[in-house]
Scaffold this motif. Structure first.
Motif, mmCIF file in Angstrom:
data_model
loop_
_atom_site.group_PDB
_atom_site.id
_atom_site.type_symbol
_atom_site.label_atom_id
_atom_site.label_comp_id
_atom_site.label_asym_id
_atom_site.label_seq_id
_atom_site.Cartn_x
_atom_site.Cartn_y
_atom_site.Cartn_z
ATOM 1 N N GLU A 615 0.838 -1.199 0.000
ATOM 2 C CA GLU A 615 0.000 0.000 0.000
ATOM 3 C C GLU A 615 0.877 1.255 0.000
ATOM 4 O O GLU A 615 1.913 1.312 0.670
ATOM 5 C CB GLU A 615 -0.915 0.019 1.234
ATOM 6 N N TRP A 616 0.437 2.274 -0.762
ATOM 7 C CA TRP A 616 1.164 3.541 -0.779
ATOM 8 C C TRP A 616 0.918 4.320 0.512
ATOM 9 O O TRP A 616 -0.212 4.420 0.972
ATOM 10 C CB TRP A 616 0.722 4.401 -1.953
ATOM 11 N N VAL A 645 0.296 8.769 -8.827
ATOM 12 C CA VAL A 645 1.099 7.542 -8.865
ATOM 13 C C VAL A 645 0.198 6.396 -9.303
ATOM 14 O O VAL A 645 -1.019 6.424 -9.075
ATOM 15 C CB VAL A 645 1.752 7.228 -7.495
ATOM 16 N N VAL A 646 0.784 5.397 -9.938
ATOM 17 C CA VAL A 646 0.017 4.224 -10.380
ATOM 18 C C VAL A 646 -0.345 3.401 -9.154
ATOM 19 O O VAL A 646 0.536 3.010 -8.376
ATOM 20 C CB VAL A 646 0.816 3.378 -11.388
ATOM 21 N N LYS A 669 -3.604 7.001 -8.196
ATOM 22 C CA LYS A 669 -3.975 7.503 -6.869
ATOM 23 C C LYS A 669 -3.326 8.869 -6.651
ATOM 24 O O LYS A 669 -2.179 9.102 -7.038
ATOM 25 C CB LYS A 669 -3.524 6.529 -5.778
ATOM 26 N N LYS A 670 -4.103 9.753 -6.008
ATOM 27 C CA LYS A 670 -3.576 11.035 -5.553
ATOM 28 C C LYS A 670 -4.133 11.315 -4.164
ATOM 29 O O LYS A 670 -5.059 10.635 -3.699
ATOM 30 C CB LYS A 670 -3.949 12.157 -6.516
ATOM 31 N N TRP A 671 -3.573 12.310 -3.519
ATOM 32 C CA TRP A 671 -4.021 12.654 -2.160
ATOM 33 C C TRP A 671 -4.560 14.075 -2.172
ATOM 34 O O TRP A 671 -3.894 15.019 -2.636
ATOM 35 C CB TRP A 671 -2.864 12.499 -1.178
ATOM 36 N N VAL A 672 -5.776 14.232 -1.653
ATOM 37 C CA VAL A 672 -6.460 15.530 -1.674
ATOM 38 C C VAL A 672 -6.609 16.034 -0.237
ATOM 39 O O VAL A 672 -7.062 15.287 0.651
ATOM 40 C CB VAL A 672 -7.846 15.396 -2.353
ATOM 41 N N TRP A 673 -6.228 17.277 -0.033
ATOM 42 C CA TRP A 673 -6.298 17.860 1.320
ATOM 43 C C TRP A 673 -7.747 18.019 1.764
ATOM 44 O O TRP A 673 -8.584 18.537 1.038
ATOM 45 C CB TRP A 673 -5.589 19.201 1.363
ATOM 46 N N ASN A 674 -8.026 17.515 2.983
ATOM 47 C CA ASN A 674 -9.359 17.598 3.571
ATOM 48 C C ASN A 674 -9.329 18.671 4.654
ATOM 49 O O ASN A 674 -8.725 18.475 5.715
ATOM 50 C CB ASN A 674 -9.758 16.237 4.160
ATOM 51 N N VAL A 683 -7.442 9.303 -3.148
ATOM 52 C CA VAL A 683 -8.525 9.213 -4.129
ATOM 53 C C VAL A 683 -7.997 8.419 -5.318
ATOM 54 O O VAL A 683 -6.976 8.778 -5.907
ATOM 55 C CB VAL A 683 -8.993 10.604 -4.594
ATOM 56 N N THR A 684 -8.680 7.338 -5.681
ATOM 57 C CA THR A 684 -8.269 6.531 -6.835
ATOM 58 C C THR A 684 -9.213 6.774 -8.002
ATOM 59 O O THR A 684 -10.392 7.093 -7.815
ATOM 60 C CB THR A 684 -8.258 5.021 -6.491
#
Length: 854
Positions: A615-616, A645-646, A669-674, A683-684
């Motif tokens: 897992e990333w 990233v893949v 997949k990327k990461w979004v600030w909450n 988020v995929t």
């Protein structure tokens, strides 16, 4: 069946009278064993022997358990002896049935597995299923089996044992009901009352296991008569040593059959030359609790598992309970023996530590004491007043031996004696010497979850005791900081302060340690019972892999040892000669440039993620603050606001064949600030518009992230590469690679065959020259031998533990006290399992040979 019974009913009465006159009083009706004992059946006279039998039972069981439960027959014997079978065996049994999709080659396989399923307390009519899928009905596989009447008498005998193991609904139109099986079995009885595996002279093992099956059908006059005749035959067939040749298994099977039928195998009718059948079996027993196949031999797993079953059956007969070992419809298990860790802590040191199978706390203590030669003083039967040389009151006060049990990580302070405290799974028993102020360690916590060499850390110890409340007449637990106790890790010893804290400075090398807490006092009971805990101090540097992806391609990758992500990057830069620029700020240090690509190029920046356990991880700290763990994969990549990233690459079909079209689906997949949770949430999504390269094929993914590889690829090994490069811009995804093997086209396999040869001793010579034979599904080393030589093969034992005694007239011991038949294959020079459990494979060479055993 009723028609057959009525036609012979008159002759039956006379036959019964004749057999009973031969056997005297050793035949005991079910439920009347104790009554018959007082009438002089010989049961009371052998009380000393029965104590030995009980000891032998536990010794044999624990010998097998030490090696792990290796067969279903072992599991059956252990369960009926009262032992709780390990969870690993449950899992293996389920896996075996699932892997076979509930289909087995032989009826005896189904029967054995049915009995094993009953032994673990499961339902053989629905086994190895899950919450949504029903299990396999193994009972139906028996009563509707089309091959049951083929091959040997074992088939109907074991089928009947399985159908009698519980209460099952068997349709009246089933191919095989109990009545039909009885008819099949009774048709095979020889005139002398015995039975043979195939045909010919009666054999002890086959007669015994058939008697075991008939025992559940005493209400059927014909089955009862056949059983009585088999009982008489087993007595007449005994030799001068009280057994049946030099074979522990034959004696064990006879005991199993007789006890199932309610007959005492230590009675006068089974005593020859002053040696009864039970004594004969015990003559094969070794000091470690195992059994030999023949006297003077070494431990034999098959002899031990069958010896255990016979001993258990005899114990059940003696107790007056259900003595049919394979009948689980009314369980005869009296208690479940738990494998529990036990520790005995004296006032100055540990006296003993180990494991014991027991049903209660006292039993666990007694077994450990027996293993370690520690005498126990227990005048009341429940309260221990002395262990070893240490007696209660040694320090002149209210000091003495106490016990507690750890269950689910919490101490239980029992209000009953040790013999009355019933153990459960995962219980841990602590017997300790205590005074009126002795406490237990309730918890030990470390200030750092993962200790690395050179770390300073604090160990905090809390204690627990129980205070008597006169108002409620109960003992209430009280916890406190354990001040003034000693904490030792390796050579380092620290005494806790008033807060229960022991501070260790940063001088602990990497390694495995035991953390020990003690409160020993000279001339007094301890302030706290000794406590130990495993502790690992890991190396500062761990092995990790690192990949550095620039905006237009790979910069470098490698495997190295480092303590944090930045250190790994700097090491790789030094090794591969690329520069890493670090910028210091009030928020910490960050990477501002790698290999000439500086932050701000194409409005991008350097980022990193870590793959751990598949897992990333998107770290919320800088690279210098991210501590690496063993086998981490670090990806440092140049990114912009939309770079991802893949997350996964999935092929359909998963293993493409040569020149077969397939698809590659890529998710990212990327990461979004909450803003609400102040976290970066993953988020995929489908990776649309990225390039998938495999060999000379380059395909762009569609909106669903799918790339279609038309026409497939030739058979070979490839690397799948996913990229999202864009000229003069940051990539849409960081480059990703994955291996792929394209197999050759499917070729229909040739019919499976094996080559068999059978070689006797120097006088007998070759019995069967090398012969290539077609393999049936599930063919075993034993079934192939029987299929080629038929009645020339004489064997004994249960399904799953068959022992070949003779081939073409050449029998065991004909060539000396250790001689006999063995087998081997091109895959196994000395197989460790029974020949009827060894499944042959296409192309195998099977070699049966006679050996002197020297």
């Amino acid at each position: 069946m009723k028609k057959i019974m009525s036609s012979k009913f008159v002759a039956l009465g006379l036959a019964l009278f004749m057999v009973i006159s031969i056997l005297g009083t050793s035949l005991a009706p079910e439920g009347q064993i104790f009554a018959e004992a007082s009438a002089g059946s010989g049961l009371e006279a052998t009380a000393a022997e029965r104590i030995n039998v009980a000891d032998a039972t536990y010794a044999a069981a624990e010998y097998l358990l030490k090696g792990g439960v290796q067969s279903d027959w072992q599991a059956i014997g252990l369960a009926q002896a009262g032992y709780k079978l390990p969870a690993s065996y449950h899992s293996e049994l389920e896996k075996k049935v699932k892997d076979a999709a509930g289909n087995f080659a032989n009826v005896t396989d189904y029967a054995r597995i049915v009995l094993a399923v009953r032994a673990i307390g499961a339902d053989p009519t629905s086994f190895a299923g899950n919450g949504t899928t029903p299990g396999y009905n193994l009972i139906e596989k028996i009563y509707n089996n089309s091959k049951l009447s083929e091959q040997t008498l074992n088939n109907p005998v074991y089928a009947l044992l399985a159908l009698d193991s519980g209460k099952y609904n068997i349709p009246s139109d089933a191919k095989w009901t109990a009545d039909k099986l009885l008819t099949e079995i009774l048709s095979k009885q020889n005139p002398d009352g015995g039975f043979a595996l195939t045909s010919g002279a009666s054999e002890p093992d086959m007669t015994a296991i058939t008697l075991t099956a008939l025992a559940a059908h005493k209400n059927n006059p014909e089955a009862y008569l056949a059983g009585l005749q088999a009982v008489a035959w087993l007595s007449a067939a005994q030799d001068s040593h009280g057994g049946y040749g030099d074979s522990a298994e034959s004696s064990a099977q006879a005991i199993l059959g007789l006890t199932s039928f309610g007959v005492d195998p230590s009675g006068l009718e089974y005593t020859k030359n002053k040696v009864d059948l039970m004594e004969n079996l015990l003559s094969y027993r070794l000091a470690d609790g195992s059994f030999t196949h023949s006297r003077g031999g070494s431990s034999n797993v098959l002899a031990t598992e069958q010896g255990l079953q016979a001993l258990v059956a005899y114990n059940l007969l003696y107790k007056g309970s259900n003595s049919k070992l394979y009948d689980f419809s009314k369980s005869s298990i009296q208690s479940s023996l738990i494998y529990a860790p036990v520790t005995i802590e004296g006032p100055q040191a540990t006296l003993a530590q180990g494991y014991a199978y027991a049903g209660n706390a006292l039993g666990a203590l007694e077994k450990l004491a027996l293993q370690t030669n520690l005498p126990i003083t227990n005048p009341s039967g429940s309260y221990v007043t002395g262990i070893g040389s240490i007696a209660a009151g040694s320090f002149g006060g209210y000091d003495g031996w106490m016990y507690v049990v750890s269950r689910d990580g919490k101490w239980i302070n029992p209000d009953v004696g040790m013999s009355d405290f019933v153990l459960k799974d995962s219980d841990q028993v602590l017997v300790y010497y205590a005074g009126d102020d002795t406490k237990l360690v309730d918890s030990v916590t470390l200030s750092k979850a993962n200790l690395k060499e050179g770390d300073s850390f604090t160990v905090t110890v809390t204690s627990k005791t129980w205070k008597w409340d006169a108002a409620t007449n109960t003992s209430s637990p009280v916890t406190a900081k354990a001040a003034g106790v000693q904490v030792q890790i390796g050579a380092h010893k620290v005494t806790t302060n008033a807060k229960g804290e022991a501070v260790f400075s940063g001088n602990m090398p990497a390694g495995d340690y035991t953390l020990t807490v003690t409160g020993y006092r000279e001339g007094k009971a301890p302030t706290i019972a000794k406590y130990t805990k495993a502790l690992k101090v890991i190396s500062k540097n761990v092995t990790a892999s690192l990949t550095v992806e620039g905006p237009e391609g790979l910069i470098s990758e490698g495997t190295l040892k480092a303590s944090n992500a930045l250190e790994a990057l700097q090491q790789l830069g030094s090794t591969d000669d690329f520069k890493v620029d670090i910028t210091k700020s009030s928020y910490g240090n960050f990477v501002s440039g790698i290999h000439g690509v500086s932050q701000g190029t194409y409005d991008g920046w350097w980022s990193f993620v870590v793959s751990r356990g598949g897992e990333w991880i998107y770290p919320s700290v800088g690279m210098d603050a991210f501590e690496l763990q063993e086998s981490d994969r670090v990806l440092v990549y140049y990114a912009g606001e939309n770079t991802q990233v893949v997350d996964a690459v999935v092929l359909t079909p998963s293993q493409p064949k040569a020149n077969e079209a397939f698809t590659v689906k890529v998710s990212q997949k990327k990461w979004v600030w909450n803003q609400e949770s102040l976290t970066s949430d993953p988020v995929t999504s489908p990776a649309a518009g990225v390039q998938v390269s495999i060999g000379d094929k380059k395909v762009i993914t569609n909106e669903q992230g799918v790339a279609v590889v038309d026409g497939g690829l030739p058979a070979n090994s490839y690397t799948i590469t996913v990229t999202g490069y864009s000229k003069d811009s940051v990539p849409s995804v960081a480059r990703y690679t994955q291996s792929l093997t394209v197999g050759s086209s499917v070729i229909a396999p040739a019919k499976a065959t094996a080559t068999l040869s059978v070689i006797g001793d120097s006088r007998k010579g070759t019995i069967l020259a090398s012969t290539t034979v077609a393999l049936k599904e599930g063919e075993t080393a034993y079934s192939l031998l029987v299929s080629q030589l038929g009645t020339k093969v004489v064997s004994s034992g249960n399904a799953g533990s068959i022992y070949v005694k003779s081939i073409d007239g050449l029998a065991e011991f004909d060539g000396g006290p250790s001689s006999g038949w063995k087998y081997k294959t091109n895959r196994d020079a000395d197989p460790s399992i029974s020949a009827d459990s060894y499944i042959l494979q296409n192309g195998d060479t099977l070699y049966w040979y006679y050996t002197s055993g020297e």
